[in-house]
Design an enzyme around this catalytic site. Structure first.
Site, PDB file in Angstrom:
ATOM      1  N   TYR A  21       5.224  23.109   2.208  1.00 25.10           N
ATOM      2  CA  TYR A  21       5.989  22.017   2.824  1.00 25.10           C
ATOM      3  C   TYR A  21       7.398  21.975   2.263  1.00 25.10           C
ATOM      4  CZ  TYR A  21       5.025  18.994  -1.260  1.00 25.10           C
ATOM      5  OH  TYR A  21       4.935  18.460  -2.518  1.00 25.10           O
ATOM      6  N   TRP A  30       3.883  23.596   6.835  1.00 24.23           N
ATOM      7  CA  TRP A  30       3.316  24.835   7.395  1.00 24.23           C
ATOM      8  C   TRP A  30       1.983  25.036   6.667  1.00 24.23           C
ATOM      9  CZ3 TRP A  30       8.385  23.942   6.428  1.00 24.23           C
ATOM     10  CH2 TRP A  30       9.293  24.213   7.448  1.00 24.23           C
ATOM     11  N   GLY A  80      -1.006  -1.143  -5.272  1.00 21.55           N
ATOM     12  CA  GLY A  80       0.389  -1.201  -5.730  1.00 21.55           C
ATOM     13  C   GLY A  80       0.500  -2.109  -6.950  1.00 21.55           C
ATOM     14  N   ASP A  95      -2.584   9.266  -7.457  1.00 27.14           N
ATOM     15  CA  ASP A  95      -3.170  10.484  -8.050  1.00 27.14           C
ATOM     16  C   ASP A  95      -3.188  10.380  -9.577  1.00 27.14           C
ATOM     17  OD1 ASP A  95      -3.036  11.371  -5.409  1.00 27.14           O
ATOM     18  OD2 ASP A  95      -1.207  12.551  -5.738  1.00 27.14           O
TER      19      ASP A  95
HETATM   20  P1  AMP Z   1      -1.194   2.536  -4.994  1.00 24.54           P
HETATM   21  O1  AMP Z   1      -1.985   3.766  -4.699  1.00 24.54           O
HETATM   22  O2  AMP Z   1       0.150   2.488  -4.346  1.00 24.54           O
HETATM   23  O3  AMP Z   1      -1.969   1.298  -4.735  1.00 24.54           O
HETATM   24  O4  AMP Z   1      -0.841   2.568  -6.534  1.00 24.54           O
HETATM   25  C1  AMP Z   1      -1.701   3.086  -7.520  1.00 24.54           C
HETATM   26  C2  AMP Z   1      -1.424   2.393  -8.831  1.00 24.54           C
HETATM   27  O5  AMP Z   1      -0.059   2.627  -9.222  1.00 24.54           O
HETATM   28  C3  AMP Z   1      -1.569   0.882  -8.804  1.00 24.54           C
HETATM   29  O6  AMP Z   1      -2.909   0.473  -9.002  1.00 24.54           O
HETATM   30  C4  AMP Z   1      -0.679   0.470  -9.958  1.00 24.54           C
HETATM   31  O7  AMP Z   1      -1.358   0.622 -11.181  1.00 24.54           O
HETATM   32  C5  AMP Z   1       0.462   1.481  -9.885  1.00 24.54           C
HETATM   33  N1  AMP Z   1       1.557   0.934  -9.056  1.00 24.54           N
HETATM   34  C6  AMP Z   1       1.920   1.335  -7.812  1.00 24.54           C
HETATM   35  N2  AMP Z   1       2.985   0.604  -7.366  1.00 24.54           N
HETATM   36  C7  AMP Z   1       3.286  -0.267  -8.359  1.00 24.54           C
HETATM   37  C8  AMP Z   1       4.269  -1.281  -8.538  1.00 24.54           C
HETATM   38  N3  AMP Z   1       5.162  -1.562  -7.558  1.00 24.54           N
HETATM   39  N4  AMP Z   1       4.282  -1.981  -9.683  1.00 24.54           N
HETATM   40  C9  AMP Z   1       3.388  -1.718 -10.665  1.00 24.54           C
HETATM   41  N5  AMP Z   1       2.433  -0.775 -10.573  1.00 24.54           N
HETATM   42  C10 AMP Z   1       2.363  -0.053  -9.444  1.00 24.54           C
END
Ligand code: AMP
Length: 302
Positions: A88, A102, A227, A258
Site C-alpha cells: 500500500y 495492491w 478511544g 494494535d
Molecule cells: P481505539 O481502538 O481507538 O478504541 O483505541 C485503543 C486504545 O488506545 C484505547 O482503549 C485507549 O487506551 C487508547 N486511546 C485511543 N485514543 C485515545 C485518546 N484520544 N485518548 C487516550 N487514549 C486513547
C-alpha cells in the site's frame, strides 16, 4: 501453557512519502503491529512468531528479514512460488493521508489454503492472535478451514485472541463480514473490539451491547476499547470498566488498538491481572498515539 505468542495475518509493504517526491519502504499490517509490540512487551522467556504466506522473491525476503531483525520468528511462514506480498501507498493531499492498496493477489490470501501446513504452524502456540482483516483476505472457503484449525488448536490447549477490526471494504459484503466475525468470536477466549467499529458496522449503541453480543456468540471474555473512554471487560463472571489516562498531544492514532492489544495480552499472559493488563494496554497505546507511524520504538510499559 506453551510460551509462544503467534500472530496470524497479512504484513504488507508500506510506501510512505518522504516529502521530496520519493517514498520510504517499510512493512506494516494490523497483526504484524501487534506481534511487533508483543515482542517488546513479553519477557524473553516467550517466543513471538508470525504466520502468513509470502513469495520467494526479493521483497518477500526483505519482509522476512525485517521480522527476524524484530526478533519475530518466521519459521512457519508459507513460501509460495507464484505470488508476492501486498503493498500500500500512503498519499498526502493538503495534509490528509489516503491509502491505495495492491493486495488482491497477495500471497497472504493463501495462508489457510494448505490445512496441514496451517495445523503444523499452530501446533505448540500458547496464544494465537488474529483479526477480522486476517479473515477478510481469505477466500470464503478457507475461512472455515482457518476457524476449524483454531478450534483444534484450542482443544489442544492454546488460547485464542481476536480483534474484529471491521473493514467492510475488504469483504464481499457487510453481511458476510458480520456473520464470519460472529462465528469467529465463538472460537475465542478473548475478543478485543474497538467500539467505534462496532457502532458503525453492528449498530451497537453502547460498548456493553458489543460485549454482550460477543459473549452471546461464545467468546469467553470481551475487552471493548473506546478511544479516550472507559475500557469495558466482560465475561460470564461479570463486567468491569477502567478509565485510561487522558492523552493530550495526539499526533497519529494509527495502531492504537494494535498496540493496546499487545501490551494487554503480554500482561494478561504473564500475570493474569485484568486491571494491570488494561493499564498496560492503555499506557502503550497512549504513547504510540503521541508519535507518527504504526511502529513506535518506545519502551515497554512499566
Ligand atoms: P481505539 O481502538 O481507538 O478504541 O483505541 C485503543 C486504545 O488506545 C484505547 O482503549 C485507549 O487506551 C487508547 N486511546 C485511543 N485514543 C485515545 C485518546 N484520544 N485518548 C487516550 N487514549 C486513547
Amino acid at each position: 501453557m506453551s510460551k509462544t505468542f503467534l500472530a496470524i495475518g497479512e504484513s504488507m509493504v508500506e510506501m510512505a512519502p518522504t516529502g521530496d517526491g520519493a517514498f520510504a519502504m517499510g512493512f506494516a499490517g494490523d497483526t504484524l503491529n501487534t506481534a511487533w509490540y508483543a515482542r517488546k512487551c513479553l519477557p524473553s522467556s516467550w517466543n513471538v512468531g508470525y504466520y502468513t504466506a509470502v513469495g520467494r522473491d526479493q521483497v518477500s525476503a526483505q519482509m522476512l528479514d525485517f521480522l527476524k531483525r524484530s526478533e519475530i520468528e518466521t519459521d512457519q511462514i508459507r513460501l509460495l512460488e507464484e505470488r508476492t506480498v501486498g503493498l500500500y501507498m500512503i498519499q498526502l493531499k493538503d495534509g490528509e493521508r489516503s491509502f491505495a492498496y495492491w493486495r488482491s493477489q497477495s500471497a497472504a490470501r493463501c495462508l489457510a489454503a494448505d490445512p496441514e501446513h496451517l495445523t503444523a504452524a499452530l501446533d505448540n502456540a500458547g496464544l494465537i492472535y488474529f483479526s477480522g482483516i486476517t479473515l477478510a483476505i481469505l477466500p470464503a472457503e478457507d475461512r472455515e478451514t482457518f476457524l476449524e484449525s483454531l478450534r483444534a488448536a484450542r482443544m489442544a490447549g492454546a488460547k485464542v485472541a481476536f480483534d474484529p477490526n471491521l473493514r467492510p471494504r475488504l469483504w464481499e459484503s457487510a453481511d458476510a463480514m458480520r456473520t464470519c466475525v460472529t462465528e469467529a468470536a465463538g472460537v475465542c477466549d478473548l475478543v478485543m473490539p474497538s467500539f467505534e467499529d462496532e457502532l458503525a458496522h453492528f449498530g451497537d449503541q453502547t460498548p456493553k451491547v458489543s460485549a454482550d453480543r460477543y459473549l452471546a456468540a461464545g467468546a469467553q471474555m470481551v475487552v471493548v476499547k473506546n478511544g479516550p473512554e472507559e475500557v469495558i471487560c466482560a465475561s460470564g463472571e461479570g463486567q468491569s470498566s477502567f478509565q485510561p489516562n487522558p492523552v493530550h498531544n495526539i499526533v497519529d492514532t494509527t495502531a492504537a488498538g494494535d498496540s493496546f492489544n499487545a501490551a494487554f495480552l503480554a500482561e494478561f499472559l504473564t500475570t493474569g491481572n485484568l486491571a494491570a493488563s488494561v493499564d498496560a494496554g492503555a499506557k502503550l497505546a497512549g504513547t504510540v498515539i503521541q508519535h507518527r507511524g504504526a511502529l513506535v520504538d518506545c519502551m515497554a510499559p512499566a
